[in-house]
Design a protein around this motif. Structure first.
Motif, PDB file in Angstrom:
ATOM      1  N   PRO A 161      30.273 -30.081 -25.620  1.00 59.47           N
ATOM      2  CA  PRO A 161      31.677 -29.712 -25.395  1.00 59.47           C
ATOM      3  C   PRO A 161      31.911 -29.036 -24.051  1.00 59.47           C
ATOM      4  CG  PRO A 161      31.040 -29.173 -27.627  1.00 59.47           C
ATOM      5  CD  PRO A 161      29.777 -29.570 -26.918  1.00 59.47           C
ATOM      6  N   ARG A 162      31.009 -28.164 -23.668  1.00 55.04           N
ATOM      7  CA  ARG A 162      31.184 -27.460 -22.395  1.00 55.04           C
ATOM      8  C   ARG A 162      31.090 -28.431 -21.213  1.00 55.04           C
ATOM      9  NH1 ARG A 162      28.086 -21.937 -21.946  1.00 55.04           N
ATOM     10  NH2 ARG A 162      29.492 -21.651 -23.716  1.00 55.04           N
ATOM     11  N   ALA A 163      30.144 -29.362 -21.275  1.00 53.53           N
ATOM     12  CA  ALA A 163      30.001 -30.357 -20.204  1.00 53.53           C
ATOM     13  C   ALA A 163      31.229 -31.253 -20.143  1.00 53.53           C
ATOM     14  CB  ALA A 163      28.738 -31.190 -20.433  1.00 53.53           C
ATOM     15  N   ALA A 164      31.747 -31.635 -21.306  1.00 52.85           N
ATOM     16  CA  ALA A 164      32.943 -32.484 -21.339  1.00 52.85           C
ATOM     17  C   ALA A 164      34.137 -31.773 -20.717  1.00 52.85           C
ATOM     18  CB  ALA A 164      33.259 -32.868 -22.780  1.00 52.85           C
ATOM     19  N   GLU A 165      34.288 -30.499 -21.002  1.00 54.11           N
ATOM     20  CA  GLU A 165      35.406 -29.729 -20.443  1.00 54.11           C
ATOM     21  C   GLU A 165      35.330 -29.685 -18.921  1.00 54.11           C
ATOM     22  OE1 GLU A 165      37.530 -25.339 -21.008  1.00 54.11           O
ATOM     23  OE2 GLU A 165      35.507 -25.694 -21.760  1.00 54.11           O
ATOM     24  N   GLU A 166      34.133 -29.437 -18.390  1.00 54.89           N
ATOM     25  CA  GLU A 166      33.980 -29.380 -16.935  1.00 54.89           C
ATOM     26  C   GLU A 166      34.213 -30.756 -16.312  1.00 54.89           C
ATOM     27  OE1 GLU A 166      30.712 -28.276 -13.452  1.00 54.89           O
ATOM     28  OE2 GLU A 166      30.270 -27.787 -15.543  1.00 54.89           O
ATOM     29  N   ALA A 167      33.682 -31.803 -16.942  1.00 56.77           N
ATOM     30  CA  ALA A 167      33.848 -33.157 -16.405  1.00 56.77           C
ATOM     31  C   ALA A 167      35.309 -33.550 -16.351  1.00 56.77           C
ATOM     32  CB  ALA A 167      33.067 -34.147 -17.268  1.00 56.77           C
ATOM     33  N   ILE A 168      36.042 -33.282 -17.413  1.00 56.37           N
ATOM     34  CA  ILE A 168      37.463 -33.649 -17.438  1.00 56.37           C
ATOM     35  C   ILE A 168      38.238 -32.861 -16.391  1.00 56.37           C
ATOM     36  CG2 ILE A 168      39.553 -33.489 -18.862  1.00 56.37           C
ATOM     37  CD1 ILE A 168      37.762 -34.269 -21.252  1.00 56.37           C
ATOM     38  N   GLY A 169      37.861 -31.610 -16.178  1.00 49.62           N
ATOM     39  CA  GLY A 169      38.508 -30.840 -15.120  1.00 49.62           C
ATOM     40  C   GLY A 169      38.287 -31.450 -13.753  1.00 49.62           C
ATOM     41  N   LEU A 170      37.068 -31.924 -13.487  1.00 46.94           N
ATOM     42  CA  LEU A 170      36.774 -32.576 -12.213  1.00 46.94           C
ATOM     43  C   LEU A 170      37.568 -33.872 -12.053  1.00 46.94           C
ATOM     44  CD1 LEU A 170      32.898 -32.052 -12.150  1.00 46.94           C
ATOM     45  CD2 LEU A 170      34.578 -30.903 -10.699  1.00 46.94           C
ATOM     46  N   LEU A 171      37.694 -34.629 -13.140  1.00 44.75           N
ATOM     47  CA  LEU A 171      38.455 -35.875 -13.084  1.00 44.75           C
ATOM     48  C   LEU A 171      39.946 -35.607 -12.886  1.00 44.75           C
ATOM     49  CD1 LEU A 171      36.702 -37.916 -15.917  1.00 44.75           C
ATOM     50  CD2 LEU A 171      36.305 -38.036 -13.452  1.00 44.75           C
ATOM     51  N   GLN A 172      40.450 -34.567 -13.519  1.00 47.16           N
ATOM     52  CA  GLN A 172      41.865 -34.188 -13.324  1.00 47.16           C
ATOM     53  C   GLN A 172      42.142 -33.915 -11.851  1.00 47.16           C
ATOM     54  OE1 GLN A 172      41.780 -31.244 -16.954  1.00 47.16           O
ATOM     55  NE2 GLN A 172      43.839 -31.280 -16.095  1.00 47.16           N
ATOM     56  N   ASN A 173      41.289 -33.103 -11.232  1.00 52.09           N
ATOM     57  CA  ASN A 173      41.493 -32.754  -9.828  1.00 52.09           C
ATOM     58  C   ASN A 173      41.402 -33.985  -8.932  1.00 52.09           C
ATOM     59  OD1 ASN A 173      41.802 -30.025 -10.409  1.00 52.09           O
ATOM     60  ND2 ASN A 173      39.620 -29.587 -10.187  1.00 52.09           N
ATOM     61  N   THR A 174      40.489 -34.900  -9.275  1.00 51.64           N
ATOM     62  CA  THR A 174      40.336 -36.112  -8.480  1.00 51.64           C
ATOM     63  C   THR A 174      41.588 -36.979  -8.546  1.00 51.64           C
ATOM     64  OG1 THR A 174      37.933 -36.132  -8.790  1.00 51.64           O
ATOM     65  CG2 THR A 174      38.980 -38.218  -8.199  1.00 51.64           C
ATOM     66  N   VAL A 175      42.091 -37.193  -9.751  1.00 50.32           N
ATOM     67  CA  VAL A 175      43.274 -38.040  -9.924  1.00 50.32           C
ATOM     68  C   VAL A 175      44.494 -37.408  -9.264  1.00 50.32           C
ATOM     69  CG1 VAL A 175      44.882 -39.002 -11.622  1.00 50.32           C
ATOM     70  CG2 VAL A 175      42.416 -39.122 -12.031  1.00 50.32           C
ATOM     71  N   TYR A 176      44.695 -36.122  -9.472  1.00 55.63           N
ATOM     72  CA  TYR A 176      45.847 -35.447  -8.870  1.00 55.63           C
ATOM     73  C   TYR A 176      45.765 -35.485  -7.340  1.00 55.63           C
ATOM     74  CZ  TYR A 176      49.285 -31.907  -7.624  1.00 55.63           C
ATOM     75  OH  TYR A 176      50.354 -31.252  -7.068  1.00 55.63           O
ATOM     76  N   GLY A 177      44.578 -35.153  -6.797  1.00 53.95           N
ATOM     77  CA  GLY A 177      44.433 -35.117  -5.346  1.00 53.95           C
ATOM     78  C   GLY A 177      44.679 -36.469  -4.710  1.00 53.95           C
TER      79      GLY A 177
END
Length: 299
Positions: free
Chosen positions: A17-33
C-alpha cells in the motif's frame, strides 16, 4: 525518461500500500506537469490528471516495464489534454520554417558583443519559469509536443515518435525547430525587457549568413544530441571552432535547451494529496490489497 516514472514503475511492482501511494503520487505529478506544459491551463490540467489517473488504475499493475508505462501514460494524457485544450494566445497554427528561426545580423552582433548577457541574466529568477512557459505555449502544436516530450519529459527520440505516431527523423527535425524557436523567443523577450538590443536594420535589408553557417544552424541539434555521423560531426565542429558567430549561437541555443529541461509546473499539494488518497484506495481495492492501518492506531 524522467526518473520519477522509473521509480513509479518499480513501486507498482512492489505491491505494498505504501509503495502504491507513492507511485500514484509520482504519476499524478507527471500527468499534471505534462498537461500544463502543453496546454497551459491549471483547470484543464487538473481535469486531465483526474480522468487519466482514474482510467489508468485498472492497468497500472499490468504494465511491467518503465518504458511501456511512459509511452502509454503520455499517449493517453496527450489525447485527453488535447481534447480539452484552449488555444494559447499567440500560438501560430503553422509549423515555423527554418528561415523564420535563423538569427539575423543584429542578433548575432548582440551575441558577439556581450556573450555574458543572456536571457537568463536578463530576467529575474522568480520570473524565469513562468516566462519560459509562456514562450513554450507560443510554439505551434507539432513543435510544442515534441519539445515537451523530448526535452522536458525526457523521453528518447524513439519514445517520442511512438507517443506521437511519427518517424524518429520527423521528431528530430521538429525538435530542432522547436529549440530554435524557444531560443529566438527568449532572446526577443530579454531584448524587449532590457532594451539592450538596438534595431540596426530593417528585415528587408539584413544580410544573409553565409551558406555554411546556415547549414550549421540548421543541424545543431544533431550535434548536441549526438545524432550526427562522425564525419558530419567533425565537419560541423571544425566550422564552429573557426566561426565566432556560430560559437555564440551554439552557446545561446544550449542555454535555451537547458532552460527547457529545467521547467517544472507543479500542482497544488492540497489537490494532489486529496486525490492521491482517493486514487490509492481505489487502486488497492482493484488489486485486492488492504490499506495499511494509520500509525498511532491502538489495537
Amino acid at each position: 525518461m524522467r526518473p520519477e516514472l522509473i521509480r513509479a514503475s518499480k513501486l507498482l511492482q512492489n505491491g505494498s500500500p505504501r509503495a502504491a501511494e507513492e507511485a500514484i503520487g509520482l504519476l499524478q505529478n507527471t500527468v499534471y506537469g505534462f498537461s500544463m506544459k502543453v496546454c497551459g491551463h491549471p483547470e484543464d490540467a487538473e481535469d486531465t490528471m483526474q480522468e487519466v489517473l482514474y482510467r489508468s488504475l485498472p492497468y497500472l499493475a499490468k504494465i511491467q516495464e518503465p518504458r511501456a508505462l511512459a509511452v502509454w501514460l503520455y499517449t493517453v494524457t496527450r489525447n485527453r489534454c488535447w481534447r480539452m485544450r484552449r488555444k494559447p494566445a499567440g500560438a501560430p497554427a503553422h509549423t515555423l520554417s527554418l528561415d523564420d528561426l535563423m538569427p539575423n545580423e543584429a542578433e548575432l552582433a548582440h551575441l558577439l558583443e556581450d556573450t555574458s548577457q543572456t536571457p537568463e541574466k536578463d530576467l529575474l529568477n522568480s520570473e524565469r519559469q513562468s516566462e519560459l512557459h509562456r514562450v513554450v505555449l507560443k510554439l505551434p502544436v507539432p513543435l510544442r509536443l515534441v519539445l515537451v516530450l523530448h526535452d522536458m519529459e525526457e523521453l528518447t527520440t524513439d519514445e517520442t515518435a511512438q507517443v506521437l505516431g511519427l518517424q524518429p527523423g520527423t521528431v528530430r527535425v521538429r525538435l530542432h525547430r522547436a529549440r530554435l524557436a524557444v531560443r529566438k523567443l527568449l532572446q526577443q523577450t530579454a531584448t524587449e525587457a532590457t532594451h539592450h538590443l538596438r534595431k540596426r536594420a530593417s528585415h528587408q535589408s539584413l544580410k544573409r549568413r553565409p551558406a555554411d553557417c546556415r547549414d550549421i544552424f540548421a543541424n545543431l541539434s544533431e550535434l548536441i544530441d549526438d545524432h550526427a555521423d562522425p564525419a558530419t560531426c567533425e565537419r560541423m565542429q571544425a566550422h564552429i571552432d573557426a566561426c565566432p558567430a556560430c560559437v555564440a549561437f551554439l552557446g545561446d541555443l544550449r542555454r535555451a535547451i537547458d532552460r527547457c529541461r529545467s521547467l517544472e509546473t507543479p500542482c497544488s499539494p492540497a489537490i494532489t494529496n486529496k486525490l492521491n488518497a482517493l486514487f490509492t484506495r481505489e487502486y488497492l481495492d482493484l488489486i485486492g490489497t488492504k490499506p495499511e492501518p494509520k500509525s498511532g492506531n491502538k489495537m
